[in-house]
Design an enzyme around this catalytic site. Structure first.
Site: not given
Lengths: 148, 91
Positions: A64-67, B12
């Site tokens: 799950l690529a995210h920032a 998050v």
């Protein structure tokens, strides 16, 4: 607010990536193409793994690529990249990765509801293999809507 | 009430998934506990009164010394795995 569906521009199937960095970059470029983020967001997604390791590989075969939300996020967006040859991210149990889901959100509140929906979809163990073998963006969207 | 903190790199995203599924696991177990999500940088304050920290094998080292039980979850979408490990930690 429902999880945004990945538009055609944000879906890339059977892609080739030399390593995890290239795989995350593909997910970032898909988010850029769909208008969700500016290219800086892609770099931030890569920085997360450089800084903290492969913890974004949260299930066998799935990253799950995210920032964090930021000014480089123009709209909430979801991207799906499947890899023709799975790549290793360095996770002790969940490597290699064949599906990279890119997620961008404008605010933390949206994040919470979106990830709850992701849990609803991916708690079905059939979802990741179904995405990995999807052959069209329509099929990907159907899995996100109705499950595998 | 018992306190559980889900920790990820940024507070998050993945910790929120872990929180959602930990709540589902606690429901199945019939255990009442509060679950919050936080990031590695604030683990000291976030986990100060927590009995359990849930996290990725990749983040154990960054979490460092703590009085809470650090429970490592491999598959964040496997509510059964979370249930088994929480039962061991809280039971």
């Amino acid at each position: 607010m429902p999880l945004p569906e990945p538009p055609d521009a944000a879906v890339e199937l059977g892609a080739h990536a030399a390593d995890w960095r290239a795989a995350v970059r593909l997910a970032g470029e898909a988010l850029v193409r769909s208008g969700a983020v500016s290219p800086m967001y892609t770099e931030r997604m890569i920085n997360v793994v450089d800084e903290f390791g492969a913890y974004i590989v949260i299930a066998p075969g799935l990253a799950l690529a995210h920032a964090r939300p930021g000014r480089d996020v123009k709209a909430d967006g979801l991207a799906v990249v499947t890899l023709a040859e799975p790549v290793r991210f360095g996770h002790p149990h969940n490597d290699p990765v064949s599906v990279v889901v890119g997620l961008a959100v404008r605010g933390a509140d949206a994040h919470v509801s979106h990830v709850a929906e992701l849990a609803n979809i991916f708690n079905d163990p059939a979802a990741i293999p179904a995405l990995a073998s999807a052959t069209s963006a329509d099929e990907v969207r159907r899995i996100f809507r109705k499950g595998a | 009430m018992k306190r559980i903190v889900a920790i990820c790199g940024q507070g998050v995203g993945t910790s929120a998934i872990l929180k959602v599924n930990a709540e589902r696991a606690l429901d199945r177990l019939g255990i009442r506990a509060s679950v919050s999500a936080s990031d590695v940088a604030s683990v000291g304050t976030a986990a100060a009164n927590a009995q359990v920290i849930l996290t990725s094998p990749e983040l154990v080292e960054s979490i460092g010394k703590t009085n809470a039980d650090v429970v490592v979850i491999d598959n964040y979408f496997d509510v059964g795995e979370i249930e088994r490990k929480l039962e061991d930690a809280l039971g």
